[in-house]
Design an enzyme around this catalytic site. Structure first.
Site, short mmCIF file in Angstrom:
data_model
loop_
_atom_site.label_atom_id
_atom_site.label_comp_id
_atom_site.label_asym_id
_atom_site.label_seq_id
_atom_site.Cartn_x
_atom_site.Cartn_y
_atom_site.Cartn_z
N HIS A 81 -3.61 -5.05 0.33
CA HIS A 81 -2.99 -5.60 1.54
C HIS A 81 -3.09 -7.12 1.54
O HIS A 81 -4.06 -7.66 2.08
CB HIS A 81 -3.71 -5.08 2.78
CG HIS A 81 -3.53 -3.64 3.05
ND1 HIS A 81 -2.68 -3.17 4.02
CD2 HIS A 81 -4.10 -2.55 2.50
CE1 HIS A 81 -2.73 -1.85 4.05
NE2 HIS A 81 -3.59 -1.44 3.13
N GLU A 109 -1.63 -9.21 3.28
CA GLU A 109 -1.49 -9.81 4.62
C GLU A 109 -2.82 -10.22 5.24
O GLU A 109 -2.88 -11.11 6.08
CB GLU A 109 -0.74 -8.85 5.56
CG GLU A 109 -1.48 -7.57 5.98
CD GLU A 109 -1.30 -6.40 5.00
OE1 GLU A 109 -0.97 -6.68 3.82
OE2 GLU A 109 -1.51 -5.25 5.41
N CYS A 120 0.84 -1.20 0.00
CA CYS A 120 0.00 0.00 0.00
C CYS A 120 0.87 1.26 0.00
O CYS A 120 1.48 1.55 -1.02
CB CYS A 120 -1.00 -0.04 1.15
SG CYS A 120 -2.48 0.91 0.74
N1 GLN Z 1 -2.02 6.67 2.71
C1 GLN Z 1 -2.13 5.89 1.52
C2 GLN Z 1 -3.48 6.06 0.86
O1 GLN Z 1 -4.43 6.44 1.47
C3 GLN Z 1 -1.82 4.43 1.77
C4 GLN Z 1 -2.78 3.76 2.69
C5 GLN Z 1 -2.26 2.45 3.25
O2 GLN Z 1 -1.06 2.20 3.24
N2 GLN Z 1 -3.14 1.63 3.77
O3 GLN Z 1 -3.63 5.78 -0.31
#
Ligand code: GLN
Length: 538
Positions: free
Chosen positions: A509, A511, A383
């Site tokens: 994600h 995970e 992310c």
């Molecule tokens: N801050 C980033 C976004 O909103 C990544 C979010 C995250 O890593 N879950 O796109």
């Protein structure tokens, strides 16, 4: 058979691992062939933990249907291997929101709206909701917080009423407490447990089983004493001794007959012994590694173990899959700079740059990406970690010196990571990100396609920003490949660098979907790459 309900409350102290005990019992019942789910009721007033800083409450776990939930739901999914949903995590905030909305609609017809019965009725309705789907034989409900907290009282009252309303054989109550060991006196102490159970009983809830967290084994005398003063049968006091791995706890609970007590209390007939073959195989591999690697986890919430819970667990699963002990070294992104990155990341066999929000620690994350990219160290960005891999590549390989995500630098002339269209008009913070599972189509022949071994996957998201498609060609020409996109929107989901031994970043994600019995493929491949790197160094 009616749906059966098991309630798990906690006393004496928080952080005793109620979620692990609930998940362990659920695992054992599932392994006996029953259809089981777990839900968590949290007494705080936030609608969900999505707006909570990880320092407050650890990681925010995202479900397939896009709910931002308590991290215990991650344990439930990892133990059971089945998806939870929005309905599995209820907070005081959600309960009040429903009741107040109904009040404004006039649904209470002039009545005074009160904690009892209106709030407790709504709690009970939600406690029984999943049972009404007919999908489950057993619903375990974990009540967050500890007995005696002012804010958990309505939840305990709802449990009391359900214990009274449901047939005896459809309801069970488990209370988890702590038996502290006083080193100076060399003694285990039962008094806090007695008090906690007294408090529970004053609220009208009678526990059927008391699970005692302890560092030292409980003697038969001690069990008898707890049983006598807490008004349960001696065989119903069981110990949960500190385990070498949380995944060992179901086996420990089985040895203590917790699942047997449950099937007896709930009068479940024709039950079999739990079938835990695959689980035990996983534990064997976990216990007997042939390799050892160290992964640097670069993030800004590293002071708190629970902030990256699912990532840590996914690395455990991936380690076992590769017969490898994975040491995770957490590295504070705020302390990393271009000048010290080589020193800070020395000895790492793989570098994982973590998800996150906001400006703090960004230069450190970018320095960590560059170090991994330039030195051929296996890299995995998740992310925000993926977004920073894109920014780093843009700055160094495309020569866009001020390339950035508009989250950190709204005025950048090269917004390689930018806000999604629908996010531009969103002002409300809670529950408005791109959340939950989305499809991802993999490009044949890429690392991602090889790792997954199938062309279409589904992974979970939680972000507002995305790869800016205007730069796609520039990136591809310079050697960063877009190997996964969303088939409906074209959004970029995975990037990789084929000239590097292992460099991958995912907007999603992965995970959240890793379990001991089904390790997540990218994590498994990342650990495998780290092993190769480690062996080459020798
Ligand atoms: N801050 C980033 C976004 O909103 C990544 C979010 C995250 O890593 N879950 O796109």
């Amino acid at each position: 058979m009616n749906t059966k309900y098991v309630f798990v409350t906690g006393g004496v102290a928080s952080s005793l691992g109620k979620g692990i005990i609930a998940a362990s019992l659920a695992k054992l019942l599932q392994a006996r062939g029953l259809r089981v789910t777990i839900q968590k009721f949290d007494p705080y007033i936030n609608i969900d933990p999505g707006t909570l800083n990880p320092y407050e409450h650890g990681e925010c776990y995202v479900t397939e249907d896009g709910a931002e939930t308590d991290l215990d739901l991650g344990h439930y999914e990892r133990f059971l291997g089945v998806h939870t949903s929005k309905a599995n995590n209820v907070t005081t905030g959600k309960i009040y929101n429903t009741v107040i909305t109904k009040e404004r609609e006039g649904a209470y017809l002039g009545k005074t709206v009160q904690i009892v019965p209106h709030i407790t009725d709504e709690i009970k309705r939600r406690m029984l909701l999943l049972g009404r789907t007919g999908d489950y034989d057993i619903i375990l409900t974990e009540i967050g917080g500890t007995v005696g907290d002012m804010e958990s009282q309505p939840f305990i009252e709802a449990v009391r009423q359900l214990q009274w309303e449901l047939p005896d054989e459809d309801c069970m109550s488990i209370h988890l407490t702590l038996i502290p060991y006083l080193r100076a006196a060399r003694e285990l102490k039962t008094k806090p447990t007695q008090h906690s159970v007294q408090m529970l009983q004053q609220s009208g809830v009678k526990p059927d089983v008391i699970v005692c967290r302890t560092e030292q084994p409980l003697t038969p005398e001690l069990r008898r004493k707890i049983a006598l003063f807490c008004n349960v049968k001696p065989g119903h006091v069981i110990q949960s001794i500190d385990a070498w791995s949380i995944y060992q706890v179901p086996l420990n609970m089985h040895e203590e007959h917790l699942d047997e007590l449950a099937v007896r209390k709930l009068q479940i007939e024709n039950f079999t012994q739990p079938e835990l073959g695959k689980w035990k195989e996983f534990l064997e591999r976990l216990k007997n590694p042939k390799h050892e690697v160290t992964i640097g986890l670069v993030g800004k919430y590293v002071e708190l173990q629970d902030a990256y819970k699912s990532i840590q667990e996914a690395l455990v699963h991936a380690g076992a899959a590769n017969e490898c002990k994975v040491n995770v070294k957490t590295i504070h992104s705020e302390q990393v700079s271009e000048a010290n990155v080589a020193e800070m990341l020395a000895g790492m066999d793989g570098i994982l740059v973590a998800p996150g929000f906001g400006e703090r620690g960004i230069p450190g994350k970018i320095a960590a990406v560059r170090h991994a990219r330039e030195n051929g160290i296996p890299f995995f960005g998740i992310c925000l970690g993926m977004q920073m891999a894109v920014v780093e590549f843009a700055r160094d390989m495309l020569g866009y010196a001020d390339a950035a995500s508009t989250e950190m630098q709204p005025a950048t002339t090269h917004p390689v990571i930018d806000l999604m269209e629908e996010q531009k008009t969103t002002t409300i913070k809670g529950g408005t990100m791109r959340l939950g599972a989305y499809a991802c189509k993999l490009v044949p022949g890429t690392l991602a396609a090889r790792i997954y071994g199938q062309p279409d996957v589904k992974e979970r998201h939680r972000h507002r920003y995305e790869f800016n498609d205007a730069y796609r060609t520039a990136f591809e020409e310079a050697g960063m490949v877009i190997s996964g996109t969303n088939p409906d929107t074209g959004l970029v989901e995975i990037v990789e660098i084929p000239s590097h031994p292992f460099f991958i970043g995912t907007q999603f994600h992965p995970e959240f979907k890793s379990t001991p019995e089904q390790p997540q493929p990218i994590f498994a491949a990342f650990v495998k790459a780290a092993i190769d790197t480690h062996l080459q160094k020798k």
